[in-house]
Write a protein that holds these residues in place. Structure first.
Motif, short mmCIF file in Angstrom:
data_model
loop_
_atom_site.label_atom_id
_atom_site.label_comp_id
_atom_site.label_asym_id
_atom_site.label_seq_id
_atom_site.Cartn_x
_atom_site.Cartn_y
_atom_site.Cartn_z
N SER A 24 0.86 -1.18 0.00
CA SER A 24 0.00 0.00 0.00
C SER A 24 0.89 1.23 0.00
N LYS A 69 -7.33 2.37 -4.78
CA LYS A 69 -7.08 1.91 -3.40
C LYS A 69 -5.63 2.14 -3.00
N SER A 71 -2.95 0.53 -3.91
CA SER A 71 -2.40 -0.75 -3.48
C SER A 71 -1.96 -1.58 -4.68
#
Lengths: 111, 112
Positions: A24, A69, A71
Motif C-alpha cells: 500500500s 485503493k 495498493s
C-alpha cells in the motif's frame, strides 16, 4: 516516512505453492516497482507497472495495481527454493525522482 | 561490464571519524540514490540526485553528506554527527523517474 508498506511481513510456503504479498502507498505515483533482495546483497528489479496499467506478467510473476485503493499485489506462482528472499515495493511521487521503499516481505520457500 | 559499483564491501570506523563510501556507475544514468538498511528492515532514503551538481535530502539525511560532481559518481560521507551509523548502505541509479533502479552490492559499515 516510507511511501510503501508491504503485507505480510513474513510468509512461509511449501515449494510449488503460490506466494502473494501486498503493498500500500500514500501519494499519486508514476509507477510502482517490485524488487527482490537475497540476504546481504543488493536489490534486483523484478517488474515495473505504470500508473495507467492494472496488471502485468513476467514469467512466474503477476503484479496488479489498483490506484483507487493505492495498493498493489505481487503473486509468485509455483514457488521454488530459489525464491526465498525479501521482496520490496517501491514508489515515486508523480514528477519526482524520489524513490521510496517499504519494509518488505520475507518469503521462505520450504523444500 | 555495465553496472554500479560500491566500495569497499566492508568498512570499519572508529567513533568520531568521518568516512566516505564510494558509488560509481557506468550506465549513463541521470539519477543516483543512497539508502540505509538496518537488520530486518526496509530501505530508508538518505539522499538522491537527479542531475550533476544537484541533490536532495531524503527521509534520513541528518549526519550524512553527498556530492555529485560527475554524472557517474555519487559518494556518501557518514559524518561524526550520525549517532548510529552501523548499517548496510546501498547505492542505486536509474535512467529517469519512470525507470527501474539498479543497485550496487552494498557497503556494510561498522563503528568500532
Amino acid at each position: 516516512s516510507q511511501q510503501g508498506e508491504e503485507d505480510p511481513q513474513a510468509l512461509s510456503i511449501q515449494e510449488g505453492e503460490n506466494a502473494t504479498m501486498n503493498c500500500s502507498y500514500k501519494t499519486s505515483i508514476n509507477n510502482l516497482q517490485w524488487y527482490r533482495q537475497n540476504s546481504g546483497r543488493g536489490l534486483v528489479h523484478l517488474i515495473l507497472i505504470r500508473s495507467n496499467e492494472r496488471e502485468k506478467h513476467s514469467g512466474r510473476l503477476r503484479v496488479t495495481l489498483d490506484t483507487s485503493k493505492k495498493s498493489s499485489s505481487l503473486l509468485i506462482t509455483a514457488s521454488r527454493a530459489a525464491d526465498t528472499a525479501s521482496y520490496f515495493c517501491a514508489t515515486g511521487p508523480t514528477n519526482d525522482y524520489k524513490l521510496s521503499f517499504g519494509a518488505g516481505t520475507t518469503v521462505t520457500v520450504r523444500a | 561490464d555495465g553496472g554500479i559499483t560500491q566500495s569497499p564491501k566492508y568498512l570499519f570506523r572508529k567513533e568520531g571519524q568521518n568516512v566516505t563510501l564510494s558509488c560509481e556507475q557506468n550506465l549513463n544514468h541521470d539519477a543516483m540514490y543512497w539508502y540505509r538498511q538496518d537488520p530486518g528492515q526496509g530501505l530508508r532514503l538518505i539522499y538522491y540526485s537527479q542531475i550533476v551538481n544537484d541533490f536532495q535530502k531524503g527521509d534520513i539525511a541528518e549526519g550524512y553528506s553527498v556530492s555529485r560532481e560527475k554524472k557517474e559518481s555519487f559518494p556518501l560521507t557518514v559524518t561524526s554527527a550520525q549517532k548510529n551509523p552501523t548499517a548496510f548502505y546501498l547505492c542505486a541509479s536509474s535512467l529517469s523517474e519512470r525507470a527501474e533502479a539498479f543497485f550496487g552490492q552494498g557497503t556494510r559499515l561498522t563503528v568500532v
